[in-house]
Design an enzyme around this catalytic site. Sequence first.
Site, PDB file in Angstrom:
ATOM      1  NE  ARG A 101      42.182  27.888  60.031  1.00 46.50           N
ATOM      2  CZ  ARG A 101      43.077  28.862  60.032  1.00 46.50           C
ATOM      3  NH1 ARG A 101      44.358  28.853  59.721  1.00 46.50           N
ATOM      4  NH2 ARG A 101      42.666  30.158  60.483  1.00 46.50           N
ATOM      5  NE  ARG A 132      43.363  27.639  55.567  1.00 44.51           N
ATOM      6  CZ  ARG A 132      43.726  28.688  56.142  1.00 44.51           C
ATOM      7  NH1 ARG A 132      44.730  29.433  55.894  1.00 44.51           N
ATOM      8  NH2 ARG A 132      42.536  29.493  56.833  1.00 44.51           N
ATOM      9  CE  LYS A 150      48.952  35.562  56.917  1.00 44.64           C
ATOM     10  NZ  LYS A 150      48.954  35.073  58.304  1.00 44.64           N
ATOM     11  NE  ARG A 179      40.248  33.798  58.799  1.00 46.38           N
ATOM     12  CZ  ARG A 179      39.660  32.401  58.547  1.00 46.38           C
ATOM     13  NH1 ARG A 179      38.839  31.857  59.523  1.00 46.38           N
ATOM     14  NH2 ARG A 179      40.041  31.882  57.516  1.00 46.38           N
ATOM     15  NE  ARG A 231      44.696  37.848  61.835  1.00 43.20           N
ATOM     16  CZ  ARG A 231      45.303  36.725  61.946  1.00 43.20           C
ATOM     17  NH1 ARG A 231      46.203  36.601  62.757  1.00 43.20           N
ATOM     18  NH2 ARG A 231      44.820  36.025  61.183  1.00 43.20           N
TER      19      ARG A 231
HETATM   20  P1  AMP Z   1      45.270  32.487  61.771  1.00 42.32           P
HETATM   21  O1  AMP Z   1      45.763  31.232  61.935  1.00 42.32           O
HETATM   22  O2  AMP Z   1      46.521  33.364  61.780  1.00 42.32           O
HETATM   23  O3  AMP Z   1      44.561  32.532  60.633  1.00 42.32           O
HETATM   24  O4  AMP Z   1      44.456  32.879  63.004  1.00 42.32           O
HETATM   25  C1  AMP Z   1      43.285  32.437  63.230  1.00 42.32           C
HETATM   26  C2  AMP Z   1      42.497  33.230  64.143  1.00 42.32           C
HETATM   27  O5  AMP Z   1      43.222  33.388  65.421  1.00 42.32           O
HETATM   28  C3  AMP Z   1      42.387  34.539  63.734  1.00 42.32           C
HETATM   29  O6  AMP Z   1      41.004  34.644  62.655  1.00 42.32           O
HETATM   30  C4  AMP Z   1      41.853  35.384  65.107  1.00 42.32           C
HETATM   31  O7  AMP Z   1      40.560  35.023  65.311  1.00 42.32           O
HETATM   32  C5  AMP Z   1      42.749  34.744  65.759  1.00 42.32           C
HETATM   33  N1  AMP Z   1      44.339  35.436  65.912  1.00 42.32           N
HETATM   34  C6  AMP Z   1      45.393  35.219  65.531  1.00 42.32           C
HETATM   35  N2  AMP Z   1      46.295  36.136  65.560  1.00 42.32           N
HETATM   36  C7  AMP Z   1      45.557  37.201  66.097  1.00 42.32           C
HETATM   37  C8  AMP Z   1      45.975  38.344  66.635  1.00 42.32           C
HETATM   38  N3  AMP Z   1      47.340  38.901  66.327  1.00 42.32           N
HETATM   39  N4  AMP Z   1      45.116  39.141  66.953  1.00 42.32           N
HETATM   40  C9  AMP Z   1      43.889  38.940  67.085  1.00 42.32           C
HETATM   41  N5  AMP Z   1      43.297  37.808  66.915  1.00 42.32           N
HETATM   42  C10 AMP Z   1      44.058  36.754  66.282  1.00 42.32           C
END
Ligand code: AMP
Length: 218
Positions: A162, A130, A17, A173, A93
């Site tokens: 990460r 990744r 994504k 997740r 989300r």
């Molecule tokens: P991502 O880079 O999109 O995988 O986001 C990394 C982490 O940030 C996620 O696993 C959540 O802990 C937090 N996070 C990002 N976006 C959101 C959201 N819209 N709502 C809640 N937590 C978020």
Amino acid sequence: MIPGARLIILGRQGAGKGTQCVRLSRHYVVPHISTGDMLRAAVREGTELGMMAKEVMDAGGLVGDDIMIGIVDERLRADDARNRGYILDGFPRTVAQAEALDSITAERPLHAVIDLDVPREIVLERISSRRVCRDCGTNYTATGQDPSPWICDTCGGDVQQRDDDTPEAVNRRLDLYESQTTPLKRYYSADGRLVVVNGVGHPDHVFARLTSTVESHR
Ligand code: AMP
């Protein structure tokens, strides 16, 4: 091609994504708004939000809806997003976030909500390889023959796994995605806004599928 688009890209973490959103944002000349990137920037800056978010993120949890809605509301009010559009990556989300987004965008509705569909088994494979630049967020794929230390081609920062890509956090997740984010698909299909795009295959082919989907929805 008319530049500008207001899009949401949904999909499991590790579905490719982030990379596709960067390409889409260049293609449509709109900001790529990634809530994960915004939270990681807050972690680097050591802000109060960053300290709170790091704990939640490292455990593979979700940051609270009110905080996330506040962050996105403010970001979408900035001139670039108001005037041109945006690619929203990682938000909403939860259904509560989607409902809030509908009121935030009431005057300028979304063009499309795209679900970039990649099965869980493929996502698990992709996440284990990744790597990401700690400074600018550029994504890389480890091949097993990678430079050490690995320096980012874009900004010269450190490329590493990460902190939240441990097997435990990844599984949590993905479970959370099923329970919290899958209902979003129902939310957006109910009024015909959801479009499912197959996210499996060469990134160029996936990108072509995404742009043709966007063109048919603007
Ligand atoms: P991502 O880079 O999109 O995988 O986001 C990394 C982490 O940030 C996620 O696993 C959540 O802990 C937090 N996070 C990002 N976006 C959101 C959201 N819209 N709502 C809640 N937590 C978020």
